[in-house]
Design an enzyme around this catalytic site. Structure first.
Site, mmCIF file in Angstrom:
data_model
loop_
_atom_site.group_PDB
_atom_site.id
_atom_site.type_symbol
_atom_site.label_atom_id
_atom_site.label_comp_id
_atom_site.label_asym_id
_atom_site.label_seq_id
_atom_site.Cartn_x
_atom_site.Cartn_y
_atom_site.Cartn_z
ATOM 1 C CB SER A 91 -0.950 -0.037 1.202
ATOM 2 O OG SER A 91 -1.911 0.992 1.121
ATOM 3 C CG ASP A 123 -7.254 -2.734 -2.682
ATOM 4 O OD1 ASP A 123 -7.926 -2.072 -1.871
ATOM 5 O OD2 ASP A 123 -6.017 -2.665 -2.738
ATOM 6 C CG HIS A 161 -5.996 -2.032 0.985
ATOM 7 N ND1 HIS A 161 -5.324 -1.602 -0.139
ATOM 8 C CD2 HIS A 161 -5.372 -1.432 2.031
ATOM 9 C CE1 HIS A 161 -4.364 -0.786 0.201
ATOM 10 N NE2 HIS A 161 -4.352 -0.660 1.512
#
Length: 339
Positions: free
Chosen positions: A162, A235, A266
């Site tokens: 991320s 996600d 995610h």
């Protein structure tokens, strides 16, 4: 103009103005979440809790901030020199200790050295997080590794999840000769391009965003480093199209590998079947020594298991761990599987 319409326009205008003010003043608080989950600024798990030998180093950045890091090297010095070193860049919440179960897979199953840091303002590190600050932190970590008597002789691979993927892309782009590989998971094109998805009502105010992390531009500067793209197709935070956009933007002349996980969200892409196999295969193409083979088997999605078989037929599972009030998982645990 009808009174109801006047009122509606006024209310809408006030809401937009308030949103603009909030975006401008508090965007750092929206992106950087060092206090989530609760206790993240005071409780940092240690590698010894996962059976890994380590040295905890306090690094001082060029702007005088002290940041904490874990240096996890293979026990045999020659093996450590021959193996790759993964620099782990964590996501926007929690601290480096929450990612130790993943580091344990790298260390125990792939026989690599692992270096981790808690950015400024995260874990027990000093300071306040900012885009400029995190860039300095990642450079400080890289400089330490390159000067290390053992790790400095190894192939260095950047790994980021991320926000950590954006940090990893940035540091590789700025140090093209330092890295032998880059692995990114569920990373965004840029912060402004994330806003319409995360806060739709502010989609027309992205020009107020002073945070950037322009990964889409930075990745184009990486032209000779192999890259592994790990994307969760479900996600819910970073649109999967962002990862595909990074893949398409990449101009590397080296290998670039795309791996999509159809059920990955995610925060749980790393526990999807095939995740560690993809990393194992990518590392195998980069390293000079040959690690022990690792086999992965799919497990029932209900328990979110990833089975790994290594030496002595030991079986382990990486399972979801701590979740905050919004149900966001920020840590995982690595357990021996019962027969």
């Amino acid at each position: 103009m009808p009174s109801w319409l006047s009122y509606t326009l006024s209310a809408t205008g006030l809401a937009s103005a308030a949103g603009a003010v909030m975006l401008y003043l508090y965007q750092s608080d929206l992106l950087y979440l060092p206090s989530h989950p609760e206790g993240s600024r005071t409780e940092v798990p240690k590698p010894s809790q996962y059976g890994m030998p380590y040295v905890e180093e306090t690094l001082t950045t060029k702007d005088g901030v002290k940041i904490k890091s874990y240096i996890i090297t293979l026990k045999d010095e020659q093996a450590a020199k021959n193996a790759p070193t993964i620099i782990y860049h964590h996501a926007n919440a929690g601290n480096m200790g929450h990612r130790l179960p993943i580091a344990q897979v790298f260390y125990e199953k792939f026989n690599v050295n692992v270096v981790m840091l808690s950015y400024r303002g995260y874990g027990l590190s000093e300071g306040t997080p900012s885009d400029k600050g995190l860039r300095i932190d990642s450079q400080t970590m890289l400089d330490y590794v390159r000067a290390h008597p053992i790790l400095g002789k190894t192939k260095i691979i950047a790994y980021g999840q991320s926000l950590g993927g954006a940090v990893a892309i940035d540091v590789v782009a700025r140090n093209p000769d330092a890295f032998a590989g880059l692995m990114i998971e569920n990373t965004f094109l840029s912060v402004p391009k994330m806003i319409p998805h995360v806060v739709p009502m502010l989609k027309n105010l992205t020009w107020l965003c002073h945070l950037n992390w322009p990964s889409e531009n930075n990745i184009r500067q990486i032209v000779k480093t192999p890259i592994l793209f790990l994307s969760g197709a479900k996600d819910e935070l970073v649109p999967p199209s962002h990862m595909k956009g990074l893949y398409n933007a990449s101009q590397t002349r080296a290998t670039k590998v795309w791996k999509e996980f159809k059920n990955g969200t995610h925060n749980d892409t790393c526990i999807q079947p095939g995740y560690f196999s993809a990393i194992r295969d990518f590392l195998a193409d980069l390293r000079d020594d040959q690690p022990e083979p690792v086999q992965q088997q799919a497990a029932p999605s209900k328990t979110e298991k990833v089975k790994l078989e290594g030496e002595g037929e030991e079986k382990f599972q990486l399972v979801s761990g701590v979740a905050d009030a919004e149900g966001m998982t920020h840590s995982f645990r690595f357990e021996e599987e019962e027969d």
